[in-house]
Design a protein around this motif. Structure first.
Motif, PDB file in Angstrom:
ATOM      1  N   VAL A   1       0.838  -1.199   0.000  1.00  0.00           N
ATOM      2  CA  VAL A   1       0.000   0.000   0.000  1.00  0.00           C
ATOM      3  C   VAL A   1       0.876   1.254   0.000  1.00  0.00           C
ATOM      4  N   SER A   2       1.911   1.259   0.810  1.00  0.00           N
ATOM      5  CA  SER A   2       2.799   2.429   0.885  1.00  0.00           C
ATOM      6  C   SER A   2       3.470   2.692  -0.451  1.00  0.00           C
ATOM      7  N   ARG A   3       3.883   1.611  -1.118  1.00  0.00           N
ATOM      8  CA  ARG A   3       4.547   1.759  -2.422  1.00  0.00           C
ATOM      9  C   ARG A   3       3.591   2.355  -3.461  1.00  0.00           C
ATOM     10  N   LEU A   4       2.368   1.848  -3.516  1.00  0.00           N
ATOM     11  CA  LEU A   4       1.386   2.352  -4.477  1.00  0.00           C
ATOM     12  C   LEU A   4       1.007   3.797  -4.180  1.00  0.00           C
ATOM     13  N   THR A   5       0.861   4.112  -2.898  1.00  0.00           N
ATOM     14  CA  THR A   5       0.438   5.459  -2.524  1.00  0.00           C
ATOM     15  C   THR A   5       1.547   6.477  -2.774  1.00  0.00           C
ATOM     16  N   ALA A   6       2.767   6.109  -2.410  1.00  0.00           N
ATOM     17  CA  ALA A   6       3.893   7.031  -2.587  1.00  0.00           C
ATOM     18  C   ALA A   6       4.128   7.353  -4.055  1.00  0.00           C
ATOM     19  N   SER A   7       3.954   6.368  -4.910  1.00  0.00           N
ATOM     20  CA  SER A   7       4.183   6.575  -6.346  1.00  0.00           C
ATOM     21  C   SER A   7       2.927   6.993  -7.087  1.00  0.00           C
ATOM     22  N   LYS A   8       1.805   7.101  -6.339  1.00  0.00           N
ATOM     23  CA  LYS A   8       0.503   7.428  -6.932  1.00  0.00           C
ATOM     24  C   LYS A   8       0.207   6.528  -8.141  1.00  0.00           C
ATOM     25  N   SER A   9       0.405   5.249  -7.938  1.00  0.00           N
ATOM     26  CA  SER A   9       0.262   4.300  -9.043  1.00  0.00           C
ATOM     27  C   SER A   9      -0.893   3.319  -8.835  1.00  0.00           C
ATOM     28  N   TRP A  10      -1.823   3.650  -7.958  1.00  0.00           N
ATOM     29  CA  TRP A  10      -3.016   2.819  -7.845  1.00  0.00           C
ATOM     30  C   TRP A  10      -3.742   2.787  -9.194  1.00  0.00           C
ATOM     31  N   ASP A  11      -4.147   1.590  -9.613  1.00  0.00           N
ATOM     32  CA  ASP A  11      -5.002   1.449 -10.788  1.00  0.00           C
ATOM     33  C   ASP A  11      -6.112   0.468 -10.433  1.00  0.00           C
ATOM     34  N   TRP A  12      -7.002   0.197 -11.402  1.00  0.00           N
ATOM     35  CA  TRP A  12      -8.159  -0.638 -11.072  1.00  0.00           C
ATOM     36  C   TRP A  12      -7.752  -2.052 -10.681  1.00  0.00           C
ATOM     37  N   GLU A  13      -6.686  -2.576 -11.277  1.00  0.00           N
ATOM     38  CA  GLU A  13      -6.266  -3.928 -10.918  1.00  0.00           C
ATOM     39  C   GLU A  13      -5.747  -3.982  -9.485  1.00  0.00           C
ATOM     40  N   SER A  14      -4.915  -3.033  -9.106  1.00  0.00           N
ATOM     41  CA  SER A  14      -4.400  -3.039  -7.735  1.00  0.00           C
ATOM     42  C   SER A  14      -5.505  -2.755  -6.722  1.00  0.00           C
ATOM     43  N   VAL A  15      -6.469  -1.918  -7.094  1.00  0.00           N
ATOM     44  CA  VAL A  15      -7.617  -1.675  -6.214  1.00  0.00           C
ATOM     45  C   VAL A  15      -8.368  -2.982  -5.969  1.00  0.00           C
ATOM     46  N   GLY A  16      -8.676  -3.713  -7.047  1.00  0.00           N
ATOM     47  CA  GLY A  16      -9.442  -4.942  -6.905  1.00  0.00           C
ATOM     48  C   GLY A  16      -8.734  -6.002  -6.095  1.00  0.00           C
ATOM     49  N   ARG A  17      -7.398  -5.991  -6.089  1.00  0.00           N
ATOM     50  CA  ARG A  17      -6.630  -6.987  -5.345  1.00  0.00           C
ATOM     51  C   ARG A  17      -6.419  -6.609  -3.888  1.00  0.00           C
ATOM     52  N   ILE A  18      -6.257  -5.329  -3.598  1.00  0.00           N
ATOM     53  CA  ILE A  18      -5.860  -4.899  -2.251  1.00  0.00           C
ATOM     54  C   ILE A  18      -7.016  -4.350  -1.437  1.00  0.00           C
ATOM     55  N   TRP A  19      -8.000  -3.701  -2.093  1.00  0.00           N
ATOM     56  CA  TRP A  19      -9.091  -3.118  -1.307  1.00  0.00           C
ATOM     57  C   TRP A  19      -9.805  -4.146  -0.425  1.00  0.00           C
ATOM     58  N   PRO A  20     -10.030  -5.397  -0.859  1.00  0.00           N
ATOM     59  CA  PRO A  20     -10.684  -6.349   0.048  1.00  0.00           C
ATOM     60  C   PRO A  20      -9.971  -6.497   1.389  1.00  0.00           C
ATOM     61  N   TYR A  21      -8.645  -6.403   1.404  1.00  0.00           N
ATOM     62  CA  TYR A  21      -7.913  -6.478   2.665  1.00  0.00           C
ATOM     63  C   TYR A  21      -8.238  -5.281   3.549  1.00  0.00           C
ATOM     64  N   LEU A  22      -8.264  -4.099   2.953  1.00  0.00           N
ATOM     65  CA  LEU A  22      -8.583  -2.897   3.726  1.00  0.00           C
ATOM     66  C   LEU A  22     -10.023  -2.958   4.234  1.00  0.00           C
ATOM     67  N   ASN A  23     -10.920  -3.395   3.368  1.00  0.00           N
ATOM     68  CA  ASN A  23     -12.327  -3.551   3.734  1.00  0.00           C
ATOM     69  C   ASN A  23     -12.470  -4.549   4.885  1.00  0.00           C
ATOM     70  N   MET A  24     -11.751  -5.671   4.807  1.00  0.00           N
ATOM     71  CA  MET A  24     -11.823  -6.695   5.852  1.00  0.00           C
ATOM     72  C   MET A  24     -11.296  -6.157   7.182  1.00  0.00           C
ATOM     73  N   LYS A  25     -10.193  -5.451   7.145  1.00  0.00           N
ATOM     74  CA  LYS A  25      -9.654  -4.923   8.400  1.00  0.00           C
ATOM     75  C   LYS A  25     -10.630  -3.950   9.037  1.00  0.00           C
ATOM     76  N   TRP A  26     -11.237  -3.115   8.217  1.00  0.00           N
ATOM     77  CA  TRP A  26     -12.244  -2.183   8.762  1.00  0.00           C
ATOM     78  C   TRP A  26     -13.381  -2.956   9.425  1.00  0.00           C
ATOM     79  N   MET A  27     -13.865  -4.017   8.770  1.00  0.00           N
ATOM     80  CA  MET A  27     -14.983  -4.795   9.318  1.00  0.00           C
ATOM     81  C   MET A  27     -14.609  -5.482  10.622  1.00  0.00           C
ATOM     82  N   LEU A  28     -13.434  -6.109  10.643  1.00  0.00           N
ATOM     83  CA  LEU A  28     -13.032  -6.820  11.851  1.00  0.00           C
ATOM     84  C   LEU A  28     -12.798  -5.855  13.007  1.00  0.00           C
TER      85      LEU A  28
END
Length: 612
Positions: free
Chosen positions: A581-608
């Motif tokens: 996440v830090s690498r993608l954010t620092a380089s501002k390189s988030w795209d739809w593929e990285s969102v679809g792969r990583i957002w579920p982890y962020l969503n899960m942590k928020w839920m738990l």
């Protein structure tokens, strides 16, 4: 459309009024127009209901509702679109009605036909009917699981509700996370909703096309609908196939315009939603029915200025064609953090993106006093929309996976291994335990259905996406996000007659000459703007996640990753996740593929963290 709930104490003790009231209040957003409760004579069973008044909005439609003879009582969430035709049939058999509601039609249908009423219904529903004479409880869900029904059963108590969070927060069960489901969601966010299991071990989902009985404290579940068993004959020529599709689609739209309150549509400018609003306009020209809403000219458009997924010009073109003045809702960077916690709480599950745009748009409908929306859901899974140009890479990869997964259980396991290997190579696989400890695939509804021998891989893939994986997940999302604001979503493309007919068509009627949804595009010739009818580009209805994660969500994401959530740490390699996440954010390189792969982890942590 409403919220329903119920409690059955199996030891014979009485249901406390505070318990059913609390359970019902937890779904109050689903029915802002009133609350009702009902207790059995011995008070060990109670029903709760929150009302969204659409058909017969006066006192005649209140629930829980008793049959004329007082024997049966119902709570019902959804709509039976052909209730007028069923009412006439039942009246011919001697039934007497006291209201103009579809709920009372269901009660009369139950007394006439029992379970055989379900195939007669054209609609969406989750319902519970209690027989005060036999003390048996019957519950059922519509063919494709459009309306939700969750339950929890123990030796002491059986409870049900329209949402899992109502059960979990009711205080009536001691809920705990199902670790295998959580792991499965992180590997494949579309691999859960078609199963009976949920994120909580104690909560179960009645699957689409299933019904259940509670008799003498024992629960029995059976499947009452299997699409593959109802495929009709297909016309011989393509012209006849197109004509039949047009007839069915137009009638599906017409039935869903039956309402005693104003209706509208969420318009994106893509083929599906444009076809719906243009078919609504065509129906008005042909002549409205006696219960059709004449107050239908309400179109709501989410726009994303400067984002790649903005379709405002196309939406404007469709609105002009249908002679509708649209309401535009601009969604920009400032909306990334707007009501974020409430949106995630209303979603109450794990998905591949933050659904702010959907939530905000349905709120706009409520603010304009529109409580019914005819939307285009189901068309992509029915006719292969995810093959279109411009569709997210995550869905293209899923298409290939569905081809393999539709073949056997061993193939599904192979898909998981290949998926995990691909994610690991890209540095976006963070489940603890490595590849030797992959979560097991869950049994999904319809995955074992016997399909026609002549079907190729494309039709088999669509069947699985429609019934088992992608569409059940999308239906869940739209139910929760629309009902968070008390908005009913109706889906003409999911009329069971249209679904079975389209499923039966050859693959060439769905994908032809570089176009998906071929039969629907041909059927809509001269009924909608030509530029939209033949457009190849597919744009999903999503928040502009790459732009948001590269900007305003960066701080929120960092704060979330810094939280100590033990349940999440047991599942996930947090150091690896934080680094990615830090690498993608620092380089501002988030795209739809990285969102679809990583957002579920962020969503899960928020839920738990929420349920800790």
């Amino acid at each position: 459309m409403c919220g329903i709930a119920g409690i059955v104490n199996l030891r014979g003790n009485t249901v406390e009024p505070a318990d059913i009231s609390r359970l019902t209040r937890l779904i109050a957003h689903r029915g802002p127009f009133g609350e009702g409760t009902w207790f059995s004579a011995d008070r060990n069973l109670a029903f709760g209901h929150r009302r969204l008044a659409i058909i017969d909005p006066g006192e005649g439609g209140y629930q829980p509702m008793l049959s004329v003879d007082g024997r049966h009582v119902i709570v019902f969430n959804g709509e039976i679109y052909n209730f007028l035709e069923l009412r006439h049939e039942l009246e011919a058999q001697g039934a007497v009605f006291r209201s103009q509601s579809d709920t009372e039609v269901i009660l009369a249908a139950w007394q006439a036909w029992r379970e055989d009423m379900l195939p007669r219904f054209n609609g969406m529903w989750a319902l519970a009917i209690f027989d005060t004479s036999t003390r048996e409880l019957f519950l059922a869900r519509d063919r494709f699981g459009i309306k939700p029904l969750l339950y929890a059963a123990s030796p002491e108590r059986f409870i049900f509700a329209s949402e899992q969070r109502a059960l979990v927060r009711s205080g009536l069960i001691n809920a705990s996370i199902d670790v295998e489901v959580a792991r499965r969601l992180l590997l494949d966010s579309f691999g859960i909703e078609g199963s009976e299991r949920t994120l909580f071990r104690q909560v179960r989902r009645l699957q689409g096309g299933h019904c259940m009985w509670l008799r003498q404290g024992k629960v029995s579940v059976k499947r009452w609908w299997r699409t593959a068993d109802h495929l009709p004959p297909v016309p011989a020529t393509e012209a006849e196939r197109v004509a039949r599709f047009r007839e069915l689609f137009q009638d599906a739209v017409a039935l869903r315009m039956r309402s005693d309150v104003p209706i509208g549509t969420c318009l994106s400018g893509g083929f599906d939603s444009s076809a719906v609003i243009c078919a609504m306009a065509a129906h008005e020209k042909e002549g409205m029915g006696p219960r059709d809403s004449t107050a239908w000219r309400h179109a709501f458009v989410a726009t994303f200025p400067g984002a790649l997924n903005d379709e405002r010009p196309m939406a404007e073109e469709a609105a002009v064609w249908a002679n509708v003045t649209p309401t535009f809702l601009e969604i920009g960077q400032a909306d990334a953090l707007t009501d974020l916690d409430q949106i995630l709480d209303d979603l109450d599950d794990v998905y591949i993106a933050l659904p702010s745009a959907i939530w905000l748009l349905y709120r706009q409908l409520t603010q304009n006093n529109v409580t019914v929306s005819l939307d285009g859901h189901g068309a992509d899974e029915l006719m292969g929309g995810y093959l279109q140009e411009g569709q997210a890479r995550a869905f293209q990869i899923r298409n290939a996976a569905e081809d393999l997964a539709s073949r056997s259980k061993l193939a599904r396991r192979c898909v998981d291994i290949l998926r995990a290997l691909a994610l690991k190579r890209k540095g976006v696989y963070f489940l603890r335990g490595g590849l030797r400890n992959l979560p097991a695939p869950l049994p999904l509804v319809a995955e074992e259905d016997v399909l026609p021998r002549e079907w190729g891989g494309f039709n088999k893939r669509l069947y699985r996406m429609f019934h088992s994986t992608v569409l059940p997940t999308i239906l869940r999302n739209f139910d929760r996000l629309s009902m968070a604001h008390g908005v009913e979503v109706r889906m003409p493309f999911m009329d069971w007659r249209l679904v079975t007919y389209t499923m039966a068509l050859p693959e060439s009627s769905k994908s032809s000459a570089g176009y998906t949804k071929a039969v629907a595009r041909r059927a809509m010739a001269n009924l909608m703007p030509e530029s939209i009818r033949i457009a190849r580009r597919k744009v999903g209805f999503n928040s502009p996640m790459p732009e948001w994660l590269n900007g305003p969500l960066a701080g929120w994401t960092a704060d979330l990753l810094d939280k100590n959530v033990p349940a999440f740490a047991e599942l996930v390699d947090e150091a690896g996740l934080r680094a990615a996440v830090s690498r993608l954010t620092a380089s501002k390189s988030w795209d739809w593929e990285s969102v679809g792969r990583i957002w579920p982890y962020l969503n899960m942590k928020w839920m738990l963290a929420r349920y800790a």
